[in-house]
Each structure stands twice: as structure tokens, then as C-alpha cells.
Design an enzyme around this catalytic site. Structure first.
Site, PDB file in Angstrom:
ATOM      1  CG  ASP A 119      -2.078  -0.986   1.050  1.00  0.00           C
ATOM      2  OD1 ASP A 119      -2.284  -1.421  -0.109  1.00  0.00           O
ATOM      3  OD2 ASP A 119      -2.731  -1.316   2.048  1.00  0.00           O
ATOM      4  CB  CYS A 120       3.493   2.484   2.198  1.00  0.00           C
ATOM      5  SG  CYS A 120       4.186   0.923   2.746  1.00  0.00           S
TER       6      CYS A 120
END
Lengths: 502, 130
Positions: free
Chosen positions: A129-130
Site C-alpha cells: 500500500d505504501c
């Protein structure tokens, strides 16, 4: 008399310091005596330039957009270790290119960067996600990196054993080409110029001490890996900024048949504070003794053929068994000298601030071998215990029958006492049939030089013999040269758990 | 002076070098040779003054001849003066001067190629022939 580091720094600041290289020191001490030399000399510079495999660098590439957590990283197709933070990687000098094998490796990537060349970065990620991005390819110059910090786990070996080869075939080793029958001796190291050799008690060399590393002002981190000063084989971990390095003192190299390595220039300035430092920096090549190790023996404890001093090694010839054997250095004494001379200028100009260790390096420890809990396969584990052999005076025809009956291609030949004296293969017999000459007996067509193995020999060593001699079977012999088994390429299948292969 | 003599398929079986020695009276030193039943190549060393006569006779007998000059080339920008080449050379082509700089005496080279193969810096190569 003793001097303080502050006094020496003050003299450097005032331009009054006497800085000499370790090469000049023996003569100075001889002329002025130890006390005189202590008064006269403030700093002794050392230097070495040679192959140091245990070298590498940390890179920070900066973040891409969208960002990627680089899990696997290649620089010019050489894999760097990416198991650290998102855009950090460590490249090791000996890592081989996936496309160019031993002709290009981690050392070449480092040299290319330092020489100002562009290097292609490729990286893969599983995506998070990051860090959503999964792949990236880009060209980078050294100046594009946030950091390129060389950190070499093991550099500057105090001294290194010389190498020779007693076998009858040429060996390609990390000590260079070793000619058969001890036809040459190779060695490495700068002898009297070596940093640790000038401070074997690690009184001046320790954590935080300034160093010359590949042309950049760097620092000693502490003891190196495999540090073994008790036996005279101390090592150092060193670091410096790659952006300040010069290709004159950092060179990628390939040891033929071994692989890629990095030639590193390393030097350390030693402040002369007391008589003990005077004494240790007066070391001469004559005083530095190493073994000539026989690389023909493929085990960890290779035997020593004789003791030899760096003075003898550097003379170009070493006497062994009444013969003059030529020597080759693998490190460059000329460049080692340049390191010491450059470092001398740096100290005089105040480019390096001298310092004493913030943490001492242990001068008494020794490295130990690997603890092995699982023994690798040995010949006895996989060899054929059923041996069909033939006497040397038997007829060729009966050898052919035995080969057919035994469903084998190799027939060890024994004499009347049962000792191995030769080997015949189906090939030898076919040859004898096609070119019928005077040969009638096995002894006429057998190969007399037989490559053998023993029960206790590790399979890897036996496999190396098969490869090296381009053969497919080795008779297994006992101490009395009696054949107790055969190791063939077929037996190696057992290693893969497939007994059904038989 | 060194010559590379190449024998063709046809001439391979004749004792050409022996013939040239007999015809010209020049003593030929064969430094390296690879000759099988049909063809081959030999590196020979002869006195400088006899070059033309030997070349001519060899050509007449069907061999092709090239003069070898400066066979080993050292890339000074790559060489770090380590000396790995010194002890493996059968002809003692390499040595150090008093400043530990590598000196190459190419006249002695017999093109065995060992130094080219082992130079850690890949600084040695074979030059073209004159």
C-alpha cells in the site's frame, strides 16, 4: 620520552611535522636510534594495494514516483542485496553479473561508478500500500545517488600466505595461476608498508582512526571479519565515501577460473607517540614471515611447503627443493607505495585529522573454522561396492567380456598383488579392435595414470576430479592402493534422493 | 626475429622446416608448434639477417609466413603493476624495474597466451602482426 597526539597535531598545523612512509622508517631508526627516531618522526604512513574480495558499498538511490520498495536490485545485471530499507542496497565486490558471468561483477559496478560511468539500476517489488510500484529501470551516475558509502568487512590483511601447487596440473585460484610441480609461487601484500604490520598490537589502529581508502579520506570501523591477530593475521573493517574515490586506487579485477574481486588501496597514518611505535614501524620485509601453502591439497588445512619472508618473495625468486622458483605478486607494491606517499602529503597538508582509537581492537583473538553440524556426502555414501577388475596380463578379449557382463564402462586393472596399476574403458577396447596392432594384453592398452578417490573424500572433491580430467569414473582405493569401490557419474544420481535411478 | 609459419593442408606432411634449414644453412629455433596430420602453425626464431632468405624458401615450399613484431600489448591505463604475469611466463618476458613498474620485453614472447588469460586487470592483449 613520549609525545602526545595533541603535540603532533599542533606540529602538523604549524607545518613542522616530520611525516615519513613506513618504507623509510627502518633506515631512520638504524641511523638515529629508537629515541632519536621518536624525537625526529611524528607520523608514519602505511599503504597497501591488492585484491580484497571482502569489499562492497551501501547505496541509497532516492525514492521513485510512485514509490517502490526495492526487494531485488540489480546494477548492470549484478545483484545487490536489497533486504534492507526501501531504496537502500549493498553491493558486494565478488557478485557476478547474471549476463556476463566472471567478466563483470560487483567490483566493476563500483569501478564504473567511480570512473563516472552510467550504471543501469533494475529493481523488483511485490508492491505494498505504501510502495505500490513493482518494477523500475533507470540509469544512474554516482552523483545521482544520495549516498554511496563503501564499507569493506575485511581489508588490509596483516600478511598473507604465499601459494604454490605440488600437483601435476595447473590450478586457477584466487592466488592466481599456480603452475604444476611448484613451477611458481604467488603472494600478496605490501610487507613492510602494510598498515597492521606496522602496529601489530593495535595501539594506534582502532575504531575512528582516519584512513586512506581508494583515494578517499575514510576511517577504520574496527576489527575486520576473520580477524585473527593472535596468529599474525589481523584484518580491518574500513569505510569511506565513494564519491571522493579515484579509479587509480580502486580497480575491478578477474582472477581467471576464480571470479571477480576488487583491488583496493588502503593506508593508515600512525602517530609516533612512543618508542614502541618507533619499534613496530621499523619493521622490515625480512622480519615478516609467511608459509608457502600447497594449494594442490583441496582441504582447509593445506600443508606448508616452507617458510618464507616478504624480502625473499619480493626478490623475485624463492629457493625450494634446491631450485629457484619464480614469484609473482598479485598486489601492486608500486601502488602501495603511492598510497603511502599520497597519505603522507594528506597528513602534511592537514587533509586528515589524526586521532587515536575511540575503541581498541582486540589484538589477541583468533578466527576459528566453521562449525559443521551436518557432514556433507562422502564417497563411501554413494560409491559402487561391487568392483569388477582385471589382471594386467589378461587378454584384451577377456576385458571386453568382463565389461559386457558387468555392464560397466570402466575396468580397473590390478597387478598380481591386487594393487591398482591402470584402467581400461570400453573406448580403449574399441580403439584396440579398430586399430589391431601388436596389443594383445590389457597392459598394452590400459591407461597407467589413474585418477583415484578414497572412501573418506567429500563427494564435491571427487566431482571436481571428474570435471577437471573430463572422465566419468574414479576407482576408490584404500591405503594399500587396492580397489574397494567405483565412483561413476551414475552414482552421483543418489545425491538427489533418487535411488530409483539405479 | 620471430616468424609465424602456417602449413597448408597439402604441405603439412612434408618436413618443410628441416628442408629450409638444409637449403639455407640457417639454424631455426622452433619455439612453439601445433601441427597435426593435415595442417599446422609454428612459431620460429631466426637471426635477423636471415629473415628474407628463410621467408623466401618457406614460401617456395608452400608455407605462408608472417613476421611477428611487438606481439604483446600492455594497456598502461589498466595495468596496476601487480606482477601476476611475471612468474607464469615461460619466456621471462615480464619483470619489474627498480621502481616496481612492470617492464615488458616482447621480443622473447612465443605467444603462449598465458599472461593474456590470467592478467587480473585484463591489461594484456595480442597485437596484430606486421
Amino acid at each position: 620520552m613520549e609525545k602526545t597526539i595533541d603535540l603532533i597535531r599542533e606540529r602538523i598545523r604549524d607545518g613542522n611535522a616530520r611525516v615519513v612512509t613506513a618504507e623509510e622508517m627502518p633506515l631512520i631508526v638504524e641511523e638515529l636510534g629508537e629515541e632519536g627516531a621518536l624525537r625526529e618522526v611524528d607520523v608514519v604512513t602505511t599503504g597497501t594495494f591488492g585484491a580484497m574480495c571482502s569489499s562492497g558499498a551501501f547505496f541509497n538511490f532516492g525514492h521513485a514516483d510512485p514509490p517502490i520498495k526495492m526487494e531485488r536490485v540489480w546494477l548492470n545485471d549484478v545483484e545487490a542485496y536489497g533486504g534492507i530499507a526501501a531504496v537502500d542496497a549493498y553491493i558486494g565486490a565478488t557478485q557476478k553479473s547474471t549476463t556476463r558471468e566472471a567478466r563483470y561483477g560487483g567490483a566493476h559496478v563500483m569501478e564504473d561508478f567511480v570512473a563516472g560511468k552510467a550504471v543501469e539500476l533494475r529493481a523488483l517489488s511485490t508492491g505494498t500500500d505504501c510502495y505500490p510500484r513493482r518494477t523500475i529501470t533507470t540509469e544512474l551516475l554516482l552523483e545521482n545517488l544520495n549516498q554511496a558509502i563503501m564499507v569493506n568487512p575485511r581489508n588490509g590483511y596483516q600478511r598473507y600466505n604465499a601459494a604454490a601447487n605440488s600437483t601435476d596440473r595447473t590450478l586457477s585460484t584466487y592466488m592466481g595461476m599456480l603452475l604444476p610441480n611448484c613451477g611458481n609461487i604467488t603472494y600478496s601484500g605490501s610487507g613492510l608498508l602494510n598498515p597492521i604490520m606496522n602496529d601489530p598490537a593495535f595501539r594506534m589502529i582502532g575504531s575512528g582512526v582516519p584512513a586512506f581508502l581508494c583515494g578517499a579520506p575514510g576511517m577504520v570501523v574496527g576489527e575486520g571479519t576473520q580477524h585473527s591477530p593472535a596468529g599474525g593475521f589481523g584484518t580491518l573493517m574500513v569505510t569511506a565515501d565513494m564519491k571522493e574515490m579515484s579509479p587509480d586506487f580502486l580497480r575491478a579485477a578477474t582472477m581467471t577460473g576464480y571470479g571477480v574481486t576488487l583491488y583496493v588501496g588502503l593506508g593508515i597514518p600512525l602517530p609516533v607517540l612512543d618508542v614502541e611505535t618507533v619499534r613496530s614501524t621499523a619493521v622490515r620485509d625480512e622480519d615478516i614471515i609467511v608459509d608457502v601453502i600447497d594449494y594442490g591439497i583441496p582441504s582447509r588445512s593445506r600443508p606448508s611447503l616452507r617458510k618464507v619472508s616478504y624480502a625473499e618473495l619480493k626478490s623475485g625468486y624463492v629457493e625450494m627443493n634446491g631450485e629457484e622458483i619464480r614469484t609473482s605478486s598479485l598486489s601492486s607494491y608500486r601502488r602501495a607505495r603511492e598510497v603511502a606517499i599520497t597519505l603522507k602529503a594528506w597528513v602534511e597538508e592537514g587533509r586528515l585529522d589524526l586521532a587515536l582509537p575511540t575503541r581498541r581492537i582486540d589484538a589477541t583473538r583468533s578466527a576459528h573454522p566453521l562449525r559443521e553440524t551436518v557432514q556433507g556426502p562422502r564417497v563411501l555414501d554413494i560409491m559402487d561396492r561391487k568392483v569388477i577388475s582385471i589382471g594386467q596380463d589378461e587378454e584384451i578379449r577377456s576385458a571386453a567380456q568382463k565389461l559386457l557382463k558387468g555392464e560397466t564402462n570402466h575396468l580397473p586393472v590390478i597387478d598380481s598383488s591386487g594393487k591398482l596399476v591402470g584402467i581400461v574403458t570400453t573406448y580403449d577396447i574399441s580403439k584396440a579392435v579398430v586399430n589391431p596392432g601388436k596389443a594383445t594384453r590389457v597392459r598394452d592398452i590400459m591407461k597407467k595414470k589413474v585418477i583415484t578417490t578414497t572412501m573418506e573424500e567429500p563427494v564435491d572433491i571427487a566431482v571436481r576430479k571428474l570435471e577437471k580430467h573430463n572422465i566419468s569414473a574414479l576407482p576408490v582405493v584404500d591405503r594399500d592402493e587396492r580397489v574397494i569401490g567405483m565412483l561413476t557419474a551414475m552414482n552421483l544420481g543418489k545425491l538427489f534422493g533418487g535411488r530409483w535411478l539405479k | 626475429m620471430k616468424l609465424i609459419v602456417t602449413f597448408s593442408r597439402k604441405t603439412g606432411k612434408k618436413p618443410i622446416i628441416a628442408q629450409v634449414v638444409r637449403d639455407t644453412g640457417v639454424l631455426i629455433n622452433v619455439e612453439r608448434a601445433q601441427i597435426d596430420s593435415s595442417e599446422g602453425e609454428a612459431l620460429i626464431d631466426i637471426p635477423d639477417g636471415s629473415c628474407n632468405v628463410v621467408k623466401q624458401r618457406l614460401s617456395e615450399l608452400g608455407a605462408s609466413v608472417r613476421v611477428l613484431e611487438d606481439v604483446i600489448s600492455l594497456d598502461e591505463s589498466r595495468c596496476v603493476d601487480c606482477g601476476a604475469c611475471i612468474s607464469i611466463c615461460p619466456q621471462e618476458v615480464f619483470s619489474f624495474d627498480e621502481d616496481w613498474k612492470l617492464v615488458v620485453n616482447g621480443d622473447r614472447c612465443v605467444l603462449c597466451g598465458r599472461c593474456i588469460e590470467i592478467c587480473p586487470q585484463r591489461a594484456l592483449s595480442q597485437k596484430g602482426e606486421a
